[in-house]
Design a protein around this motif. Structure first.
Motif, PDB file in Angstrom:
ATOM      1  N   LEU A 137      -1.844  -0.683  62.632  1.00 36.38           N
ATOM      2  CA  LEU A 137      -0.571  -1.964  62.230  1.00 36.38           C
ATOM      3  C   LEU A 137       0.571  -1.338  62.941  1.00 36.38           C
ATOM      4  CD1 LEU A 137      -1.689  -2.664  58.808  1.00 36.38           C
ATOM      5  CD2 LEU A 137      -1.611  -4.115  61.233  1.00 36.38           C
ATOM      6  N   LEU A 138       1.188  -0.495  63.002  1.00 33.59           N
ATOM      7  CA  LEU A 138       2.643  -0.020  63.342  1.00 33.59           C
ATOM      8  C   LEU A 138       2.710   0.206  64.941  1.00 33.59           C
ATOM      9  CD1 LEU A 138       3.473   3.218  61.103  1.00 33.59           C
ATOM     10  CD2 LEU A 138       4.740   0.880  61.192  1.00 33.59           C
ATOM     11  N   GLN A 139       1.574   0.208  66.017  1.00 32.79           N
ATOM     12  CA  GLN A 139       1.579   0.175  66.868  1.00 32.79           C
ATOM     13  C   GLN A 139       1.441  -1.182  67.548  1.00 32.79           C
ATOM     14  OE1 GLN A 139       1.529   2.010  69.609  1.00 32.79           O
ATOM     15  NE2 GLN A 139       2.427   3.502  67.737  1.00 32.79           N
ATOM     16  N   ALA A 140       0.762  -1.863  67.017  1.00 28.24           N
ATOM     17  CA  ALA A 140       0.876  -3.663  66.812  1.00 28.24           C
ATOM     18  C   ALA A 140       1.925  -4.413  67.269  1.00 28.24           C
ATOM     19  CB  ALA A 140      -0.664  -4.271  66.374  1.00 28.24           C
ATOM     20  N   ARG A 141       2.676  -4.230  65.422  1.00 28.08           N
ATOM     21  CA  ARG A 141       4.026  -4.383  65.872  1.00 28.08           C
ATOM     22  C   ARG A 141       4.688  -3.782  66.457  1.00 28.08           C
ATOM     23  NH1 ARG A 141       8.190  -6.738  62.761  1.00 28.08           N
ATOM     24  NH2 ARG A 141      10.169  -5.738  62.399  1.00 28.08           N
ATOM     25  N   LEU A 142       5.019  -2.308  67.607  1.00 27.82           N
ATOM     26  CA  LEU A 142       5.811  -1.967  68.571  1.00 27.82           C
ATOM     27  C   LEU A 142       5.133  -2.850  69.665  1.00 27.82           C
ATOM     28  CD1 LEU A 142       7.279   0.102  69.451  1.00 27.82           C
ATOM     29  CD2 LEU A 142       5.378   1.820  69.504  1.00 27.82           C
ATOM     30  N   TRP A 143       3.984  -2.841  69.655  1.00 29.54           N
ATOM     31  CA  TRP A 143       3.208  -3.558  71.477  1.00 29.54           C
ATOM     32  C   TRP A 143       3.556  -5.465  71.319  1.00 29.54           C
ATOM     33  CZ3 TRP A 143       3.722  -1.103  75.384  1.00 29.54           C
ATOM     34  CH2 TRP A 143       3.752   0.097  75.222  1.00 29.54           C
ATOM     35  N   ILE A 144       3.224  -6.433  70.328  1.00 31.75           N
ATOM     36  CA  ILE A 144       3.885  -7.652  70.311  1.00 31.75           C
ATOM     37  C   ILE A 144       4.558  -8.223  69.163  1.00 31.75           C
ATOM     38  CG2 ILE A 144       1.324  -7.752  71.298  1.00 31.75           C
ATOM     39  CD1 ILE A 144      -0.220  -7.959  68.576  1.00 31.75           C
ATOM     40  N   GLY A 145       4.900  -7.252  68.248  1.00 31.47           N
ATOM     41  CA  GLY A 145       5.677  -8.114  67.001  1.00 31.47           C
ATOM     42  C   GLY A 145       7.185  -8.311  67.433  1.00 31.47           C
ATOM     43  N   GLU A 146       7.878  -8.569  66.953  1.00 34.64           N
ATOM     44  CA  GLU A 146       9.248  -9.158  66.985  1.00 34.64           C
ATOM     45  C   GLU A 146      10.143  -7.391  67.178  1.00 34.64           C
ATOM     46  OE1 GLU A 146      13.403 -10.729  64.301  1.00 34.64           O
ATOM     47  OE2 GLU A 146      11.601 -11.177  63.880  1.00 34.64           O
TER      48      GLU A 146
END
Length: 90
Positions: A14-23
């Motif tokens: 989840l942290l990686q997803a936010r880093l790559w595709i989140g705000e």
């Protein structure tokens, strides 16, 4: 113990997803940097244009020579003691 590892793995994903595709992700930051560079280039062009216009205004305010030159070039000003010659290309 396996459940703890699974929960930790989910949190990392989840942290990686936010880093790559989140705000605020890398892609968004890169895109904003590109927009900033484009805006700086446009601002530089507009600043140059503004400086030329300010120089022209200062020139027009400083003396009658610049005003007379513009009147001659743009409006076809001719003094009383001058003769106008129109050269036409065949």
């Amino acid at each position: 113990m396996k459940v703890l590892w699974a929960v930790m793995a989910v949190f990392i994903v989840l942290l990686q997803a936010r880093l790559w595709i989140g705000e605020g992700s890398f892609a968004q930051v890169w895109q904003l940097q590109q927009k900033i560079e484009a805006q700086k280039a446009e601002n530089g062009t507009l600043a140059d244009r503004n400086e030329r216009l300010y120089a022209e205004v200062r020139n027009l305010r400083s003396g009658k020579g610049a005003i007379e030159e513009r009147a001659r070039m743009n409006l076809g000003l001719i003094r009383e003691d001058e003769t106008f010659f129109l050269v036409v290309d065949p």
